[in-house]
Design an enzyme around this catalytic site. Sequence first.
Site, mmCIF file in Angstrom:
data_model
loop_
_atom_site.group_PDB
_atom_site.id
_atom_site.type_symbol
_atom_site.label_atom_id
_atom_site.label_comp_id
_atom_site.label_asym_id
_atom_site.label_seq_id
_atom_site.Cartn_x
_atom_site.Cartn_y
_atom_site.Cartn_z
ATOM 1 N N ASP A 148 -22.265 5.171 -26.875
ATOM 2 C CA ASP A 148 -21.933 3.941 -27.577
ATOM 3 C C ASP A 148 -22.412 2.786 -26.705
ATOM 4 O O ASP A 148 -21.794 2.468 -25.694
ATOM 5 C CB ASP A 148 -20.414 3.891 -27.805
ATOM 6 C CG ASP A 148 -19.967 2.630 -28.515
ATOM 7 O OD1 ASP A 148 -20.814 1.756 -28.775
ATOM 8 O OD2 ASP A 148 -18.758 2.513 -28.801
ATOM 9 N N ASN A 150 -22.675 -0.263 -27.838
ATOM 10 C CA ASN A 150 -21.957 -1.450 -28.308
ATOM 11 C C ASN A 150 -22.877 -2.636 -28.601
ATOM 12 O O ASN A 150 -22.485 -3.797 -28.456
ATOM 13 C CB ASN A 150 -20.857 -1.851 -27.313
ATOM 14 C CG ASN A 150 -19.486 -1.351 -27.769
ATOM 15 O OD1 ASN A 150 -19.121 -1.498 -28.932
ATOM 16 N ND2 ASN A 150 -18.742 -0.746 -26.856
#
Length: 256
Positions: A148, A150
């Site tokens: 991830d 982000n």
Amino acid sequence: MRVITFNANGIRSAAQKGFFQWLAQQNADVVCIQETKAQTAQLADGIFWPEGYHCAYFDALKKGYSGVALYSRKAPDQVVSGFGWEDMDAEGRYLEARFDDLCVASVYVPSGSSGEERQAIKYGFMERFTEFLRPRLTDGRQHIVCGDWNIAHKAIDLKNWRGNQKNSGFLPEERAWMDERFAEGWVDAFRVVNQAPEQYTWWSNRGQARANNVGWRIDYQVVSPNLRAAISTVDIYTAERFSDHAPLIIDYAHPF
């Protein structure tokens, strides 16, 4: 070789939603998990140590927060826990397994969505991560950096891009940082195969975001250029809901 990356948003929660039963059917060689939100001592149940896998966890010091994991069919030659940065390692954000000349990592890039302080921390992480990644482009190894990140890289990577240009995860500085990593030679493996719009890996729990596919693509497998030709098939698994994220599955024409 099949590699799966998945932000579990709590590995115990994902287990209750059937993640491990699904995983057992996937024939994955390496599985990278982020946001385990558990201490290893809380994962005594055998379900968290899937049969046939070598399993490693790297926890945050704070209970119920962050944490990463990595499972592999093959025993790693070496497992590296953390970056060597005291602040980020306390948050359990990086775990790497090395197999001969192949390195696969599970990374959880900080979110800045909770406010300016965390966004500043995210920018600091990104600056250090640049220097961490750069020598790996020329070290002779093959790298898959899963996780991830982000950040939604381009407008195609989130539904409401116009309304999110001032929000963490789609800020101009974040997107430019991704541009720079790919310009240096890193490869967004998913986009090598699939250039279609509305390919998302995360949806807000608010409203009917997932039902209406109002999402973001923030989970990646970023690979070194010497693996680009090996990228074979890609898939985001959305038939079941184990988390607010979906597993990203990529097959590589690479022995494991």
